[in-house]
Design a protein around this motif. Structure first.
Motif, short mmCIF file in Angstrom:
data_model
loop_
_atom_site.label_atom_id
_atom_site.label_comp_id
_atom_site.label_asym_id
_atom_site.label_seq_id
_atom_site.Cartn_x
_atom_site.Cartn_y
_atom_site.Cartn_z
N PHE A 131 0.83 -1.21 0.00
CA PHE A 131 0.00 0.00 0.00
C PHE A 131 0.86 1.26 0.00
N ALA A 132 1.86 1.31 0.88
CA ALA A 132 2.63 2.54 1.09
C ALA A 132 3.55 2.87 -0.08
N LEU A 133 4.07 1.84 -0.75
CA LEU A 133 5.02 2.08 -1.84
C LEU A 133 4.36 2.30 -3.19
N ALA A 134 3.06 2.01 -3.29
CA ALA A 134 2.37 2.15 -4.58
C ALA A 134 2.44 3.58 -5.12
N PRO A 135 2.24 4.62 -4.31
CA PRO A 135 2.33 5.98 -4.86
C PRO A 135 3.72 6.32 -5.41
N LEU A 136 4.78 5.71 -4.86
CA LEU A 136 6.12 5.98 -5.38
C LEU A 136 6.26 5.46 -6.80
N ALA A 137 5.59 4.35 -7.09
CA ALA A 137 5.68 3.77 -8.43
C ALA A 137 4.78 4.49 -9.44
N ALA A 138 3.87 5.31 -8.95
CA ALA A 138 2.88 5.94 -9.83
C ALA A 138 3.32 7.30 -10.36
N HIS A 139 4.48 7.79 -9.89
CA HIS A 139 4.89 9.14 -10.27
C HIS A 139 6.39 9.17 -10.57
N PRO A 140 6.81 10.07 -11.46
CA PRO A 140 8.25 10.17 -11.79
C PRO A 140 9.04 10.70 -10.61
N ARG A 141 10.34 10.35 -10.56
CA ARG A 141 11.18 10.72 -9.44
C ARG A 141 11.29 12.23 -9.24
N GLU A 142 11.34 12.98 -10.34
CA GLU A 142 11.45 14.43 -10.22
C GLU A 142 10.28 15.01 -9.44
N ARG A 143 9.08 14.53 -9.74
CA ARG A 143 7.88 15.01 -9.05
C ARG A 143 7.89 14.54 -7.59
N LEU A 144 8.25 13.29 -7.37
CA LEU A 144 8.32 12.76 -6.01
C LEU A 144 9.32 13.56 -5.16
N ASN A 145 10.47 13.88 -5.75
CA ASN A 145 11.49 14.63 -5.01
C ASN A 145 10.99 16.01 -4.62
N ALA A 146 10.23 16.65 -5.51
CA ALA A 146 9.68 17.97 -5.21
C ALA A 146 8.66 17.88 -4.08
N TRP A 147 7.81 16.85 -4.12
CA TRP A 147 6.84 16.65 -3.05
C TRP A 147 7.55 16.38 -1.72
N ARG A 148 8.61 15.57 -1.77
CA ARG A 148 9.34 15.25 -0.54
C ARG A 148 9.96 16.50 0.07
N GLN A 149 10.50 17.37 -0.77
CA GLN A 149 11.08 18.62 -0.26
C GLN A 149 10.01 19.46 0.43
N GLN A 150 8.84 19.52 -0.16
CA GLN A 150 7.72 20.25 0.43
C GLN A 150 7.30 19.60 1.75
N PHE A 151 7.24 18.28 1.77
CA PHE A 151 6.88 17.52 2.96
C PHE A 151 7.86 17.81 4.10
N ASP A 199 15.71 -0.90 -12.29
CA ASP A 199 16.97 -1.53 -12.71
C ASP A 199 17.98 -1.60 -11.57
N GLY A 200 17.51 -1.36 -10.34
CA GLY A 200 18.39 -1.45 -9.19
C GLY A 200 19.23 -0.22 -8.92
N LEU A 201 19.11 0.80 -9.76
CA LEU A 201 19.88 2.03 -9.56
C LEU A 201 19.11 2.98 -8.65
N ALA A 202 19.83 3.72 -7.83
CA ALA A 202 19.21 4.51 -6.76
C ALA A 202 18.21 5.54 -7.27
N GLU A 203 18.49 6.16 -8.41
CA GLU A 203 17.63 7.25 -8.90
C GLU A 203 16.66 6.81 -9.99
N SER A 204 16.53 5.51 -10.20
CA SER A 204 15.61 5.01 -11.22
C SER A 204 14.18 4.98 -10.68
N ALA A 205 13.24 4.70 -11.57
CA ALA A 205 11.83 4.67 -11.19
C ALA A 205 11.56 3.56 -10.19
N TYR A 206 10.67 3.84 -9.26
CA TYR A 206 10.28 2.83 -8.28
C TYR A 206 9.29 1.84 -8.89
N THR A 207 9.32 0.62 -8.36
CA THR A 207 8.42 -0.43 -8.87
C THR A 207 7.21 -0.65 -7.97
#
Length: 224
Positions: free
Chosen positions: A60-80, A139-147
């Motif tokens: 449940f908790a990781l599903a939103p990470l897979a639904a959005h690109p990292r750039e957008r997630l990072n911006a949300w995290r900064q705001q959070f 692909d196992g890389l730190a900055e790649s898209a979440y699954t």
């Protein structure tokens, strides 16, 4: 050298970063408000009761990470961080951490909350090492898209011991190499790791942990 381990939620910060991240996503309108809020609160209740199904929660908790690109997630995290987490960090919590850092102790935050949410929180405390549940990437890389899946062992209950021991091995260390090993936690979910260290400290403990700590003769600290 001494080893100092810190749980995060309700231990170093007076809130649950995982639960608050879910509430933050609801406020942003990027998840269905009624359904997500209900499930988020339900899982949080299970966690506090000690009945959490960690795999169901992480799905449940990781599903939103897979639904959005990292750039957008990072911006949300900064705001959070700016709106939710930074105002919640208290001088008392910083002083506790700095006491160990200034003493030259090897320090790590050990949390069940995923590393995407908690990495900047560890950085805000000046703690270099973070042992958190790891979201898998394509692909196992730190900055790649979440699954939406978990990589490795979740940092939860007995899993915290396994993850800490793997981390210590990476540092070229073992439990017995330290004069003292300390773990600060608020939750009965952390009883396995609390029982493992030489100095368990029930920090802002929930009712069950407070009772257990008093019976076991453990130190109790009300940080907030």
């Amino acid at each position: 050298m001494n080893l100092a381990l810190f749980d995060l939620d309700h231990t170093l910060i007076p809130t649950d970063s995982d639960h608050e991240w879910g509430r933050f996503l609801v406020r942003l309108g990027v998840v269905d408000e009624e359904t997500y809020r209900r499930k988020n609160d339900e899982f949080y209740g299970h966690y506090k009761a000690g009945t959490l199904d960690i795999q169901a929660f992480l799905k449940f908790a990781l599903a939103p990470l897979a639904a959005h690109p990292r750039e957008r997630l990072n911006a949300w995290r900064q705001q959070f961080m700016h709106e939710v987490i930074e105002p919640a960090i208290t001088p008392q919590a910083r002083a506790l951490v700095y006491k160990h850092l200034d003493a030259g102790d090897l320090c790590a935050i050990v949390t069940a909350t995923n590393s995407f949410v908690t990495a900047p929180i560890a950085a805000a405390f000046g703690i270099k090492h973070l042992i958190a549940t790891e979201p898998a990437t394509a692909d196992g890389l730190a900055e790649s898209a979440y699954t939406g899946e978990v990589f490795g062992i979740p940092s939860f209950r007995e899993g915290k011991i396994a993850r800490v021991e793997a981390w210590l091995k990476e540092q070229g260390a073992r439990w017995q190499d330290f004069a003292t090993t300390t773990f600060y936690s608020d939750s009965m979910n952390d009883l396995p790791l609390l029982a493992k260290v030489t100095e368990p400290i029930a920090t802002n403990p929930d009712e069950r942990l407070r009772h257990h700590a008093a019976a076991a003769g453990w130190r109790i600290m009300d940080l907030f």
